[in-house]
Write a protein that holds these residues in place. Structure first.
Motif, PDB file in Angstrom:
ATOM      1  N   PHE A   1       0.841  -1.189   0.000  1.00 26.75           N
ATOM      2  CA  PHE A   1       0.000   0.000   0.000  1.00 26.75           C
ATOM      3  C   PHE A   1       0.882   1.248   0.000  1.00 26.75           C
ATOM      4  O   PHE A   1       2.105   1.162   0.124  1.00 26.75           O
ATOM      5  N   THR A   2       0.248   2.406  -0.123  1.00 32.15           N
ATOM      6  CA  THR A   2       0.973   3.669  -0.202  1.00 32.15           C
ATOM      7  C   THR A   2       0.616   4.544   1.001  1.00 32.15           C
ATOM      8  O   THR A   2      -0.562   4.689   1.334  1.00 32.15           O
ATOM      9  N   ASN A   3       1.627   5.124   1.638  1.00 30.77           N
ATOM     10  CA  ASN A   3       1.360   5.932   2.826  1.00 30.77           C
ATOM     11  C   ASN A   3       1.176   7.408   2.477  1.00 30.77           C
ATOM     12  O   ASN A   3       1.213   7.807   1.308  1.00 30.77           O
ATOM     13  N   GLN A   4       0.995   8.223   3.502  1.00 31.16           N
ATOM     14  CA  GLN A   4       0.703   9.641   3.336  1.00 31.16           C
ATOM     15  C   GLN A   4       1.854  10.435   2.735  1.00 31.16           C
ATOM     16  O   GLN A   4       1.686  11.594   2.338  1.00 31.16           O
ATOM     17  N   ASN A   5       3.011   9.816   2.649  1.00 27.46           N
ATOM     18  CA  ASN A   5       4.173  10.473   2.053  1.00 27.46           C
ATOM     19  C   ASN A   5       4.454   9.962   0.643  1.00 27.46           C
ATOM     20  O   ASN A   5       5.488  10.286   0.058  1.00 27.46           O
ATOM     21  N   GLY A   6       3.525   9.116   0.132  1.00 26.01           N
ATOM     22  CA  GLY A   6       3.707   8.559  -1.200  1.00 26.01           C
ATOM     23  C   GLY A   6       4.669   7.393  -1.241  1.00 26.01           C
ATOM     24  O   GLY A   6       5.081   6.957  -2.323  1.00 26.01           O
ATOM     25  N   GLU A   7       5.032   6.855  -0.084  1.00 19.95           N
ATOM     26  CA  GLU A   7       5.992   5.757  -0.002  1.00 19.95           C
ATOM     27  C   GLU A   7       5.272   4.407   0.005  1.00 19.95           C
ATOM     28  O   GLU A   7       4.175   4.290   0.562  1.00 19.95           O
TER      29      GLU A   7
ATOM     30  N   THR B   1      -6.878   9.930  -1.096  1.00 21.93           N
ATOM     31  CA  THR B   1      -5.658   9.939  -1.894  1.00 21.93           C
ATOM     32  C   THR B   1      -4.461  10.216  -0.988  1.00 21.93           C
ATOM     33  O   THR B   1      -4.618  10.538   0.197  1.00 21.93           O
ATOM     34  N   VAL B   2      -3.275  10.119  -1.565  1.00 27.33           N
ATOM     35  CA  VAL B   2      -2.070  10.447  -0.804  1.00 27.33           C
ATOM     36  C   VAL B   2      -2.155  11.873  -0.265  1.00 27.33           C
ATOM     37  O   VAL B   2      -1.801  12.141   0.892  1.00 27.33           O
ATOM     38  N   GLU B   3      -2.653  12.790  -1.083  1.00 25.39           N
ATOM     39  CA  GLU B   3      -2.757  14.185  -0.663  1.00 25.39           C
ATOM     40  C   GLU B   3      -3.737  14.341   0.508  1.00 25.39           C
ATOM     41  O   GLU B   3      -3.464  15.082   1.460  1.00 25.39           O
TER      42      GLU B   3
ATOM     43  N   ALA C   1      -2.881  13.709   8.145  1.00 19.13           N
ATOM     44  CA  ALA C   1      -1.726  13.495   9.024  1.00 19.13           C
ATOM     45  C   ALA C   1      -1.301  14.800   9.689  1.00 19.13           C
ATOM     46  O   ALA C   1      -0.994  14.825  10.889  1.00 19.13           O
ATOM     47  N   ARG C   2      -1.291  15.887   8.930  1.00 22.73           N
ATOM     48  CA  ARG C   2      -0.916  17.178   9.511  1.00 22.73           C
ATOM     49  C   ARG C   2      -1.927  17.630  10.558  1.00 22.73           C
ATOM     50  O   ARG C   2      -1.551  18.167  11.611  1.00 22.73           O
TER      51      ARG C   2
ATOM     52  N   TRP D   1       3.909   6.003  12.171  1.00 24.63           N
ATOM     53  CA  TRP D   1       2.477   5.819  11.917  1.00 24.63           C
ATOM     54  C   TRP D   1       2.178   6.068  10.444  1.00 24.63           C
ATOM     55  O   TRP D   1       2.339   7.177   9.947  1.00 24.63           O
ATOM     56  N   HIS D   2       1.741   5.019   9.758  1.00 29.17           N
ATOM     57  CA  HIS D   2       1.458   5.078   8.331  1.00 29.17           C
ATOM     58  C   HIS D   2      -0.057   5.108   8.087  1.00 29.17           C
ATOM     59  O   HIS D   2      -0.787   4.226   8.557  1.00 29.17           O
ATOM     60  N   LEU D   3      -0.520   6.114   7.357  1.00 29.24           N
ATOM     61  CA  LEU D   3      -1.890   6.144   6.862  1.00 29.24           C
ATOM     62  C   LEU D   3      -1.848   5.579   5.450  1.00 29.24           C
ATOM     63  O   LEU D   3      -1.139   6.116   4.582  1.00 29.24           O
ATOM     64  N   LEU D   4      -2.592   4.513   5.196  1.00 30.17           N
ATOM     65  CA  LEU D   4      -2.410   3.752   3.962  1.00 30.17           C
ATOM     66  C   LEU D   4      -3.605   3.840   3.030  1.00 30.17           C
ATOM     67  O   LEU D   4      -4.764   3.767   3.458  1.00 30.17           O
ATOM     68  N   THR D   5      -3.310   3.965   1.749  1.00 30.96           N
ATOM     69  CA  THR D   5      -4.318   3.908   0.708  1.00 30.96           C
ATOM     70  C   THR D   5      -3.826   2.941  -0.371  1.00 30.96           C
ATOM     71  O   THR D   5      -2.683   2.489  -0.348  1.00 30.96           O
TER      72      THR D   5
END
Length: 220
Positions: A64-70, A128-130, A136-137, A146-150
């Motif tokens: 999956f992709t986290n809030q930083n696009g990783e 979305t990542v954005e 997250a902010r 802590w990863h928020l995943l999409t």
């Protein structure tokens, strides 16, 4: 006069019994809360029946992709104890409470490199990542802990139901079109086995979860 004395006597007795029951219930509650646990079971099915032998069910491979696009995968978490949950950013119900309590856990373990938290969006088309970065902010969600995943919705729903056993409604209905909305926090050990499930909205459950994390940290 006799009636008044009898009534007073009954009230005193009832009050004594009530107080005794209250003390008894408090004692029971204290006993449950203070029960020492030195080992955690494994949970290998959606029934969450505790099994004390080595686990047979591992969280399946994911990406999956986290809030930083990783990209976040099983390999990213190898050897890490982590807590997983499921949410979405525009949820008006239980999600704010889940996020708050996950944030409290993040604060407790902010200096521990072996603890991670994964919050999977169950509305990835919106989240979305954005959107996750903004969330997250707003909620002080910090990487790398802590990863928020999409990601792909089918993949998220599949791992929620068949990996983490997080969807109680699906267990009962088998409705693949059903929306996932669960208050569960799932504790996973460094080898990918499920070792606990907790109501992420309750303070008492958060205390139990923290105790269990400490037990896992001591496992070989």
């Amino acid at each position: 006069m006799n009636y008044s004395r009898n009534l007073l006597f009954v009230l005193v007795v009832l009050g004594f019994v009530s107080c005794a029951d209250t003390h008894k219930n408090k004692a029971k509650t204290a006993l449950v809360e203070n029960t020492e646990v030195s080992q955690l079971p494994y949970f290998n099915s959606a029934l969450f029946t505790p099994e004390w032998n080595k686990g047979t069910h591992k969280i399946p491979d994911f990406s999956f992709t986290n809030q930083n696009g990783e990209n976040v995968t099983n390999a990213s978490l190898e050897g890490k104890i982590y807590v997983a949950d499921f949410f979405f950013t525009i949820c008006p119900g239980i999600c704010p409470k889940l996020t708050k309590n996950m944030g409290l856990l993040q604060e407790v373990y902010k200096d521990d490199p072996d603890i991670r938290f994964l919050s999977h969006s169950v509305m990835p088309t919106n989240d979305t990542v954005e959107k996750l970065a903004q969330y997250a902010r707003e909620h002080d969600v910090h990487l790398p802990q802590w990863h928020l995943l999409t990601g792909d919705k089918d993949a998220i729903y599949d791992i929620a139901r068949n990996g983490y056993f997080a969807d109680d409604d699906f267990t009962k209905t088998q409705d693949i079109e059903g929306f996932i909305h669960t208050e569960n926090f799932i504790l996973v050990d460094g080898k990918g086995y499920i070792r606990g499930v907790y109501n992420g909205t309750l303070a008492l459950e958060m205390k139990r979860l923290k105790r269990h994390i400490e037990i896992l940290k001591k496992e070989p």
